[in-house]
Motif scaffolding. Structure first.
Motif, short mmCIF file in Angstrom:
data_model
loop_
_atom_site.label_atom_id
_atom_site.label_comp_id
_atom_site.label_asym_id
_atom_site.label_seq_id
_atom_site.Cartn_x
_atom_site.Cartn_y
_atom_site.Cartn_z
N TYR A 40 65.37 -94.79 126.96
CA TYR A 40 66.18 -95.94 126.56
C TYR A 40 67.45 -96.00 127.39
N LEU A 44 68.76 -99.08 129.57
CA LEU A 44 70.03 -99.69 129.21
C LEU A 44 70.99 -99.69 130.41
N ASP A 113 65.39 -112.99 133.70
CA ASP A 113 65.70 -114.20 132.96
C ASP A 113 67.14 -114.55 133.30
N TYR A 115 69.21 -116.50 132.20
CA TYR A 115 70.10 -116.70 131.06
C TYR A 115 70.68 -115.39 130.55
N GLN A 116 70.01 -114.29 130.85
CA GLN A 116 70.53 -113.00 130.40
C GLN A 116 71.82 -112.65 131.15
N GLY B 88 60.39 -118.27 129.39
CA GLY B 88 61.43 -118.01 130.38
C GLY B 88 62.83 -118.32 129.91
N GLU B 89 62.96 -118.75 128.66
CA GLU B 89 64.30 -119.08 128.17
C GLU B 89 64.66 -118.23 126.96
N TYR B 90 64.07 -117.05 126.89
CA TYR B 90 64.32 -116.16 125.75
C TYR B 90 65.81 -115.92 125.55
N TYR B 91 66.50 -115.59 126.65
CA TYR B 91 67.91 -115.25 126.53
C TYR B 91 68.81 -116.46 126.35
N ASP B 123 58.97 -99.12 120.50
CA ASP B 123 57.67 -99.80 120.57
C ASP B 123 57.03 -99.95 119.19
N ARG B 135 60.30 -107.36 128.66
CA ARG B 135 60.84 -108.69 128.92
C ARG B 135 59.82 -109.55 129.67
N ASP B 142 64.40 -106.98 122.19
CA ASP B 142 65.36 -106.49 123.17
C ASP B 142 65.78 -105.06 122.81
N LEU B 143 65.86 -104.21 123.84
CA LEU B 143 66.18 -102.80 123.60
C LEU B 143 67.52 -102.65 122.88
N GLU B 144 68.49 -103.42 123.30
CA GLU B 144 69.81 -103.29 122.67
C GLU B 144 69.77 -103.71 121.21
#
Lengths: 280, 231
Positions: A40, A44, A113, A115-116, B88-91, B123, B135, B142-144
């Motif tokens: 992780y 990260l 992405d 947007y990220q 493609g617009e997840y974020y 997971d 992703r 999302d990992l965070e």
């Protein structure tokens, strides 16, 4: 009670220092958890590092775009020849920004992405759009289109070495475009006021017309959806006001002073007042 | 010439306007589904709240089963959500469902801990929500969000440690402390930023609080003989 707290605190400190769970825990489960978190951690860090790199590049874009804008603000009052040189240099600088810093961002964003990371590069992109549209305006007298901006920031085909399926590009959302163009209005106002004092009166009227057209555009949005845009629009309104005042007094003075002497009158005003206050 | 310019600018504004409108539409749709997820999340929290009661501490396995049943709805709700977010617009819409997702992760991790005394990995949690971890697959966990959500269970656990003592269960605080220590060790491997860093601090406080409970129990000789994980 104080003793209890201090003792437990030292316990916590020891744990923090060692960064390891108690020794009695079954070792197998322990390492599974640690291994997972090592994974992780890598994921990260990868994301955070990328964000940081994009952010840094974006800040460089901001700094260099600002320089280009400042250099172009020196144009009023210069000879035609000097003007050409300045615009030429600015054009080269803009190309350079596109081909180095913004391309770097585009490469970071490949297969991501966008947007990220949009928050990491939005500021730089807006400043770049401001510089580009300012330059475009001084060359052609029109506002650069959104398509043109996006076209300049799409690097795909000309790069044979890394001809990827997805063309390399920095996503320019309509939002960034509009925000960049909103910033342009402030620069145009400054440029216009300077033109007044250097007797380039046609430019003043031209700028006034363009600003009015943009004002119409802002009004057509009706409700302003973004907070930052709302703020920029307020600034824009006062810029427009200044430019309108300038054109108004220009017209008035025209009737009382011969045209070739007008510039001296305004130069006097300019020396007395700061150029940012409306001319009366 | 000038008229053309004016047209150009107006057009740009019109494009922006319609873009904003489209985004608002999608967001509204997404928010509608997020509300459903919120409902599930709240009902799970309500069930979990019972474990802090005196009778609850003895009935944890039953409470967990109820939670699992409620949580099984989540996967269907996420597939609804998935169909609303353009590929493609997840974020772009991430922030609208982020907080809810973290709460659901927290609930899932808590239930898994209570049932199996371990931390459910990324997971596994994602799979239970019907999501991917990558992703590249589009809609994913999302990992965070996972890491932050998993940390949120620490507060509940430190509370449980106290309430377990009140209910006469002296062994549980020792187990919880052990788990929190492991968690602390694992999270120490990360380089947290922003929100995650704050949450990590919460873990430290939770651990400290639980250690106080353990200390008070040990001091009074209430440490159960059979606990192996006492440390």
């Amino acid at each position: 009670m104080v003793q209890i707290v201090s003792q437990t605190m030292t316990e916590a400190v020891i744990v923090a220092k060692e960064g390891l769970p108690g020794t009695i825990a079954s070792p197998s489960q322990d390492t599974v958890l640690m291994d997972l978190f090592r994974e992780y951690s890598k994921t990260l860090d990868k994301k955070n590092d990328k964000y940081e790199r994009v952010y840094k590049a974006s800040r460089d874009v901001t700094v260099r775009s600002k320089r280009v804008i400042f250099s172009m603000q020196r144009i009023p009052g210069l000879s035609e020849e000097e003007r050409e040189t300045l615009l030429g240099t600015a054009s080269g600088d803009l190309r350079d920004i596109e081909q180095t810093l913004l391309k770097h961002i585009a490469m970071e964003l490949r297969d991501e992405d966008p947007y990220q990371f949009v928050n990491a590069y939005t500021a730089g992109l807006q400043e770049y759009i401001e510089a580009l549209s300012f330059h475009h305006f001084l060359l052609t007298g029109s506002i650069v289109s959104h398509e043109e901006v996006q076209r300049r920031l799409t690097y795909g085909p000309q790069d044979e070495a890394q001809a990827a399926l997805v063309p390399l590009s920095v996503l320019v959302r309509p939002k960034e475009y509009i925000l960049g163009v909103a910033d342009l209005t402030g620069e145009l106002m400054r440029f216009c006021i300077k033109c007044v004092s250097t007797a380039d009166f046609d430019k003043c009227y031209q700028i006034c017309d363009v600003l009015k057209a943009m004002h119409g555009g802002f009004l057509s949005l009706g409700y302003i959806p973004a907070k930052e845009l709302y703020h920029k629009m307020m600034v824009f309104k006062s810029s427009l006001h200044k430019v309108e005042e300038a054109c108004y007094s220009l017209q008035l003075r025209k009737s009382e002073v011969p045209a070739d002497m007008l510039s001296d009158v305004f130069a006097m005003y300019d020396a007395e007042e700061n150029s940012s206050t409306p001319l009366l | 010439m000038e008229k053309e310019e004016a047209m150009d600018i107006t057009e740009a504004f019109a494009t922006y306007g319609s873009c904003v409108e489209r985004e608002a539409e999608v967001r509204e749709c997404v928010q509608g589904i997020v509300k459903e997820l919120e409902k599930t999340s709240y009902s799970v929290t309500t069930i979990l709240e019972r474990m802090h009661n005196a009778q609850g501490v003895q009935n944890i396995s039953k409470i967990c089963e109820e939670c699992r049943e409620e949580l099984s709805k989540v996967s269907g709700q996420y597939s609804d959500l998935q169909s609303r977010v353009p590929p493609g617009e997840y974020y772009r819409y991430h922030h609208t469902f982020r907080a809810t997702t973290q709460r659901l992760v927290a609930a899932t991790c808590l239930v898994t801990y209570l049932q199996e005394a371990r931390l459910a990995p990324h997971d596994e949690v994602a799979a239970s929500m019907g999501l991917s971890t990558r992703r590249e697959d589009g809609f994913h966990l999302d990992l965070e969000d996972y890491l932050q959500g998993a940390l949120a269970l620490t507060h509940d656990l430190s509370r449980l440690a106290i309430n377990a003592v009140s209910a006469g269960d002296y062994a549980r605080p020792f187990q919880i402390r052990q788990f929190l220590r492991e968690l602390h060790g694992a999270y120490s491997l990360l380089y947290p930023k922003n929100e995650l860093r704050k949450r990590f601090d919460e873990l430290k406080y939770a651990l400290k609080k639980t250690e106080e409970v353990v200390y008070n129990l040990s001091l009074r000789g209430l440490k159960p003989a059979e606990t192996e994980t006492s440390g």
